[in-house]
Design a protein around this motif. Structure first.
Motif, PDB file in Angstrom:
ATOM      1  N   ARG A 107      -8.861   0.811   3.304  1.00  0.00           N
ATOM      2  CA  ARG A 107      -8.668   1.676   2.135  1.00  0.00           C
ATOM      3  C   ARG A 107      -7.181   1.875   1.844  1.00  0.00           C
ATOM      4  NH1 ARG A 107     -10.333   3.407  -2.680  1.00  0.00           N
ATOM      5  NH2 ARG A 107     -10.315   5.668  -2.959  1.00  0.00           N
ATOM      6  N   LEU A 108      -6.387   2.116   2.889  1.00  0.00           N
ATOM      7  CA  LEU A 108      -4.945   2.293   2.707  1.00  0.00           C
ATOM      8  C   LEU A 108      -4.311   1.032   2.144  1.00  0.00           C
ATOM      9  CD1 LEU A 108      -4.093   4.138   6.055  1.00  0.00           C
ATOM     10  CD2 LEU A 108      -4.032   5.143   3.763  1.00  0.00           C
ATOM     11  N   GLN A 109      -4.714  -0.124   2.652  1.00  0.00           N
ATOM     12  CA  GLN A 109      -4.157  -1.391   2.175  1.00  0.00           C
ATOM     13  C   GLN A 109      -4.467  -1.609   0.697  1.00  0.00           C
ATOM     14  OE1 GLN A 109      -4.201  -3.888   6.400  1.00  0.00           O
ATOM     15  NE2 GLN A 109      -5.889  -4.133   4.983  1.00  0.00           N
ATOM     16  N   ASN A 110      -5.656  -1.239   0.293  1.00  0.00           N
ATOM     17  CA  ASN A 110      -6.028  -1.389  -1.117  1.00  0.00           C
ATOM     18  C   ASN A 110      -5.283  -0.387  -2.003  1.00  0.00           C
ATOM     19  OD1 ASN A 110      -7.819  -3.481  -0.582  1.00  0.00           O
ATOM     20  ND2 ASN A 110      -9.560  -2.115  -0.305  1.00  0.00           N
ATOM     21  N   LEU A 111      -5.203   0.857  -1.562  1.00  0.00           N
ATOM     22  CA  LEU A 111      -4.559   1.882  -2.372  1.00  0.00           C
ATOM     23  C   LEU A 111      -3.063   1.626  -2.541  1.00  0.00           C
ATOM     24  CD1 LEU A 111      -6.239   5.155  -1.025  1.00  0.00           C
ATOM     25  CD2 LEU A 111      -6.586   4.097  -3.260  1.00  0.00           C
ATOM     26  N   PHE A 112      -2.405   1.199  -1.464  1.00  0.00           N
ATOM     27  CA  PHE A 112      -0.960   1.002  -1.497  1.00  0.00           C
ATOM     28  C   PHE A 112      -0.572  -0.446  -1.789  1.00  0.00           C
ATOM     29  CE2 PHE A 112      -1.523   4.911   0.896  1.00  0.00           C
ATOM     30  CZ  PHE A 112      -0.532   5.722   0.373  1.00  0.00           C
ATOM     31  N   ASP A 113      -1.605  -1.292  -2.002  1.00  0.00           N
ATOM     32  CA  ASP A 113      -1.366  -2.707  -2.309  1.00  0.00           C
ATOM     33  C   ASP A 113      -0.386  -3.306  -1.306  1.00  0.00           C
ATOM     34  OD1 ASP A 113      -1.626  -5.118  -3.614  1.00  0.00           O
ATOM     35  OD2 ASP A 113      -0.044  -4.685  -5.071  1.00  0.00           O
ATOM     36  N   SER A 114      -0.660  -3.056  -0.020  1.00  0.00           N
ATOM     37  CA  SER A 114       0.241  -3.503   1.041  1.00  0.00           C
ATOM     38  C   SER A 114      -0.551  -3.691   2.322  1.00  0.00           C
ATOM     39  CB  SER A 114       1.343  -2.460   1.268  1.00  0.00           C
ATOM     40  OG  SER A 114       2.089  -2.755   2.430  1.00  0.00           O
ATOM     41  N   ARG A 115      -0.120  -4.636   3.143  1.00  0.00           N
ATOM     42  CA  ARG A 115      -0.713  -4.825   4.464  1.00  0.00           C
ATOM     43  C   ARG A 115       0.146  -4.169   5.545  1.00  0.00           C
ATOM     44  NH1 ARG A 115      -4.030  -5.569   1.454  1.00  0.00           N
ATOM     45  NH2 ARG A 115      -5.444  -7.336   1.169  1.00  0.00           N
TER      46      ARG A 115
END
Length: 272
Positions: A107-115
């Motif tokens: 979810r964090l990766q999707n929200l912040f568009d970052s890995r």
């Protein structure tokens, strides 16, 4: 202890954010000049200006985030999406550390568009520098960045890196655990009052007993069963009390409480 290189931005200037920043400053992990706090509420902003005047405080974090190497997201879980969207396009490859309970790495990766994201589960004793935290890293987090996370949270207690699948159990044990201990302290004090002690004395004795027992366990490295046996002399008062605890299922109740909190954490994460 590792020292942070570059700028650190704190999103959310509440109690946990304050504890973390005070901890890293006290430990020399970073300096006030490296820090910016993004806090929209004027009252909270004033606290920072009064307590840590060398830390930059702003209600608009766009420029601060773009200049930062590390962003610590210390907001409530239901605000994470709003925060990520407010600064869309600003995250890049900077390290994003979230302490929002139940918000998964995916979810964090999707929200912040970052890995380059890290999920941390701290607990409330972080507020007094005695926390127990665990963290899991996203796909693109380097070993140096993981060490940065460890440096931040070891400044307010102990910290361990775990696989994300274990964070629900961490939540059930150390995340929720302080509440279980508070109930035990309250019950011990109630027992003292029932036995004739004044309430303030009973509370003082109960609190110090739990604190001292935990410190003894930590400093000796002994198994808790061995320390328990050392107190329980044959036919004495302690073994009589322990027998009542066993009869009333204290051990089983504690195990089931951790399991229930773990399952609830899993359910909340899946709904999020």
């Amino acid at each position: 202890m590792n020292r942070i290189e570059g700028k650190l931005v704190l999103l959310g200037g509440g109690k946990m954010g304050r504890a973390l920043i005070k901890g890293v400053l006290s430990a020399g992990v970073t300096t006030e000049s490296q820090l910016t706090v993004v806090e929209p509420h004027a009252g909270a902003q004033q606290w920072w200006r009064d307590e840590l005047p060398g830390v930059s405080v702003t209600g608009d974090g766009q420029a601060a985030i773009e200049a930062a190497q590390i962003v610590l997201v210390a907001v409530k879980p239901n605000v994470v999406q709003q925060v990520a969207g407010s600064f869309s396009g600003s995250w890049g490859e900077r390290l994003v550390i979230s302490i929002a309970a139940g918000v998964t790495l995916e979810r964090l990766q999707n929200l912040f568009d970052s890995r380059c994201v890290v999920r941390v589960m701290p607990n409330t004793p972080c507020l007094v520098g005695a926390g127990a935290s665990a963290y899991a890293c996203g796909e693109a987090v380097s070993s140096e960045q993981a060490a940065t996370v460890a440096a931040i949270f070891s400044a307010v207690g102990v910290v361990d890196q775990v696989d994300e699948q274990l964070l629900d159990a961490v939540t059930g044990l150390s995340g929720s655990g302080p509440a279980y201990v508070f109930v035990i302290i309250e019950a011990l004090a109630d027992g003292g009052v029932a036995a004739g002690l004044p309430r303030p004395l009973a509370m003082q004795l109960a609190t110090q007993t739990v604190l001292g027992a935990a410190q003894l366990l930590q400093e000796t490295g002994e198994h808790p069963a061995a320390l328990k046996d050392a107190v329980a002399s044959p036919g004495g008062t302690t073994i009589a009390g322990l027998s009542v605890l066993e009869q009333n299922g204290l051990r089983s109740a504690m195990i089931e409480a951790v399991k229930a909190a773990t399952e609830r954490s899993r359910a909340l994460g899946s709904h999020a």
